[in-house]
Design an enzyme around this catalytic site. Structure first.
Site, PDB file in Angstrom:
ATOM      1  N   ASP A  31       6.156  -6.337  13.001  1.00  0.00           N
ATOM      2  CA  ASP A  31       5.395  -6.852  11.861  1.00  0.00           C
ATOM      3  C   ASP A  31       6.077  -8.111  11.327  1.00  0.00           C
ATOM      4  OD1 ASP A  31       3.275  -6.820  10.078  1.00  0.00           O
ATOM      5  OD2 ASP A  31       4.273  -5.502   8.639  1.00  0.00           O
ATOM      6  N   ALA A  57       4.507   1.302  -0.713  1.00  0.00           N
ATOM      7  CA  ALA A  57       5.661   1.284  -1.613  1.00  0.00           C
ATOM      8  C   ALA A  57       5.734  -0.042  -2.351  1.00  0.00           C
ATOM      9  CB  ALA A  57       6.941   1.515  -0.802  1.00  0.00           C
ATOM     10  N   SER A  83       0.809  -1.213   0.000  1.00  0.00           N
ATOM     11  CA  SER A  83       0.000   0.000   0.000  1.00  0.00           C
ATOM     12  C   SER A  83       0.845   1.266   0.000  1.00  0.00           C
ATOM     13  CB  SER A  83      -0.927   0.008   1.221  1.00  0.00           C
ATOM     14  OG  SER A  83      -0.165  -0.077   2.408  1.00  0.00           O
ATOM     15  N   VAL A 104       8.893  -2.818  -4.247  1.00  0.00           N
ATOM     16  CA  VAL A 104      10.308  -3.165  -4.159  1.00  0.00           C
ATOM     17  C   VAL A 104      10.801  -3.722  -5.492  1.00  0.00           C
ATOM     18  CG1 VAL A 104      12.012  -4.598  -2.974  1.00  0.00           C
ATOM     19  CG2 VAL A 104      10.066  -3.655  -1.698  1.00  0.00           C
TER      20      VAL A 104
END
Length: 512
Positions: free
Chosen positions: A284, A133, A131, A135
């Site tokens: 997380d 970024a 949401s 990669v």
């Protein structure tokens, strides 16, 4: 006027989406029968799934900010309930990728250089899109393999628009349903706004990764990828590329020749050390953010959500857990009152009884069968009854514990991570909560006070000098009362009394 109109339109979109998924937690409307009746008339019927699953789908449809909101709510079991918190924790933070040419443009704008000057090669196909970024893999000009995280175009502006609306909705909810004031919804939005802004500054994520790596520099149980600071800025983060397996691929881990029980032991040790040794933990740690690298070491990625616990909170947590596991519920209650989590006007006896109701089912169970994360969730569930204010850092920890326990079950469902961490737990307790530790802490407090004596004397001398030279300013009424009582005293005696009083006051304040 434009902002009001924009918020009204957005509220209509939210209402329609939530109604289509029948995703409003109806427990929040229990004291507002009129609103509950209206909701049942407009919400779509027969939508499959539990309330939390439906809410997760609605938030995912509403976009990036709402996905992040769902992740925050998954840490607030006191607000949405334990079952819904678990469902929201499953909310997938995945969105379609944005075009590679936009990612390249953001990188070039961030560093003022063309991409080919920064990277020998840059893979235009992203390996992950979330949401905030996405990669891309790349190779730096000096040949280092890296992962490049790039913020989504326009995400900051969209976020600020949504935050403005959240503040208005939180205020409206507390006005319509006063019982929600205890949950401090506006403060929840404050926390969400603050943490999300930090998450969108990728330099802060880089700093978090660097701090976590520093904490484990001499610890081989946990690995953190190195930060490439030359290619990191506010909207771009470049980290060492990790090669290995995700932690939820046990078959591949075993095929590579790694012992899953040893990996679980490392995971247990690393999580315990983050929480209790360092007071700074990755909040997380779901399977998508945990890898087993080629050396067989636990490796984490994505450092946007981190938690901190000060020493006092860690001591509270340790004492509380000891109390539950040994059946000393009075001690559990005392710890909560001493920490200020439960208001003083509440009954410690009744709170002790509530703690017993939570802890008694744990007695005679081996540690391997106990979920500390679930224990904390049950404890937080009694917050409303005893007016306990929300403790965001503990709610984040509780969610992280549940996630970590879930990872442990993936590696070996027959072994509890807390059983493996028992030696570390016992050592930490001995060093920090045992009689020797208490003696050292008390001695340290006394030594600190002794060291402050010269400063106290200097401060007392200064106050004495100021009083002698300039006098003391008092309210006229106070002066009249003093003069009536001291009229027969000599002036020198009065000054002496003031000097003594001032000295005692300074010492008393400094000693607090």
């Amino acid at each position: 006027m434009f902002r009001i109109l924009r918020n009204l339109i957005r509220m209509a979109v939210i209402g329609r989406t939530v109604a289509r998924h029948d995703a409003l937690p109806t427990s929040l409307l229990g004291t507002a029968p009129g609103l509950l009746w209206l909701w049942r008339r407009v919400a779509r019927k027969g939508v499959p799934g539990r309330e939390g699953e439906r809410l997760a789908r609605a938030l995912a449809e509403l976009g990036p900010t709402y996905i992040k909101l769902g992740q925050l709510l998954s840490t607030r079991s006191d607000l949405v309930g334990e079952r819904m918190a678990v469902d929201l924790a499953e909310l997938q933070d995945k969105l379609p990728p944005f075009p590679a040419h936009q990612a390249r443009a953001i990188i070039e704008a961030e560093f003022g250089q063309p991409v080919h000057a920064l990277f020998q090669s840059f893979d235009d196909k992203p390996v992950a899109a979330a949401s905030i970024a996405q990669v891309h893999f790349a190779v730096t000009a000096d040949g280092q393999e890296v992962a490049v995280k790039v913020l989504r175009p326009g995400i900051e502006q969209a976020f600020e628009r949504d935050i403005d609306l959240f503040y208005r909705l939180a205020g409206l909810a507390e006005w319509v349903l006063p019982r929600l004031k205890r949950l401090r919804l506006v403060e929840v939005v404050d926390t969400f706004a603050r943490t999300s802004r930090l998450e969108m500054d990728l330099r802060m994520e880089a700093a978090a990764a660097s701090e976590l790596a520093s904490n484990f520099k001499d610890d081989d149980t946990f690995n953190v990828p190195k930060v490439d600071w030359e290619r990191t800025g506010g909207r771009v983060l470049t980290l060492e590329r990790i090669r290995g397996f995700k932690v939820d691929e046990p078959a591949r881990i075993s095929a590579a020749g790694f012992d899953r029980d040893e990996i679980l032991a490392m995971a247990s040790a690393s999580f315990f050390n983050q929480v209790f040794r360092d007071g700074f933990f990755h909040a997380d740690l779901h399977p998508g953010n945990l890898f087993i690298n080629e050396q067989g070491t636990i490796t984490a990625v994505d450092f946007g959500i981190m938690g901190r616990l000060d020493r006092e909170t860690r001591y509270y947590l340790a004492d509380m857990l000891i109390g539950f596991l040994t059946g000393d519920y009075r001690r559990v209650a005392i710890v909560h009152f001493e920490a200020g989590y439960v208001p003083r006007h509440q009954s410690i006896e009744i709170f002790t009884q509530a703690c017993r109701a939570i802890g008694e089912p744990l007695q005679n169970k081996p540690l391997a069968d106990i979920s500390v994360g679930r224990l904390l969730a049950q404890l937080f569930a009694v917050t409303e009854q005893f007016e306990m204010e929300t403790q965001p850092q503990l709610l984040l920890l509780q969610k992280s514990m549940l996630t970590a326990e879930g990872v442990g079950r993936l590696l070996n469902p027959n072994i509890n991570m807390w059983e493996l961490a028992r030696p570390l737990i016992e050592e930490w307790m001995r060093e920090n909560r045992g009689p020797e530790a208490q003696f050292i802490n008390d001695a340290g407090a006394i030594l600190s006070t002794v060291r402050r004596i010269p400063a106290l004397v200097s401060e007392a001398e200064r106050v004495t000098r100021d009083i002698a030279e300039g006098g003391v300013r008092l309210h006229p009424q106070t002066v009249r009362q003093m003069l009536n009582g001291w009229e027969t005293r000599r002036r020198s005696d009065r000054i002496a009394l003031w000097v003594i009083a001032a000295l005692l006051a300074v010492i008393a304040v400094q000693m607090l």
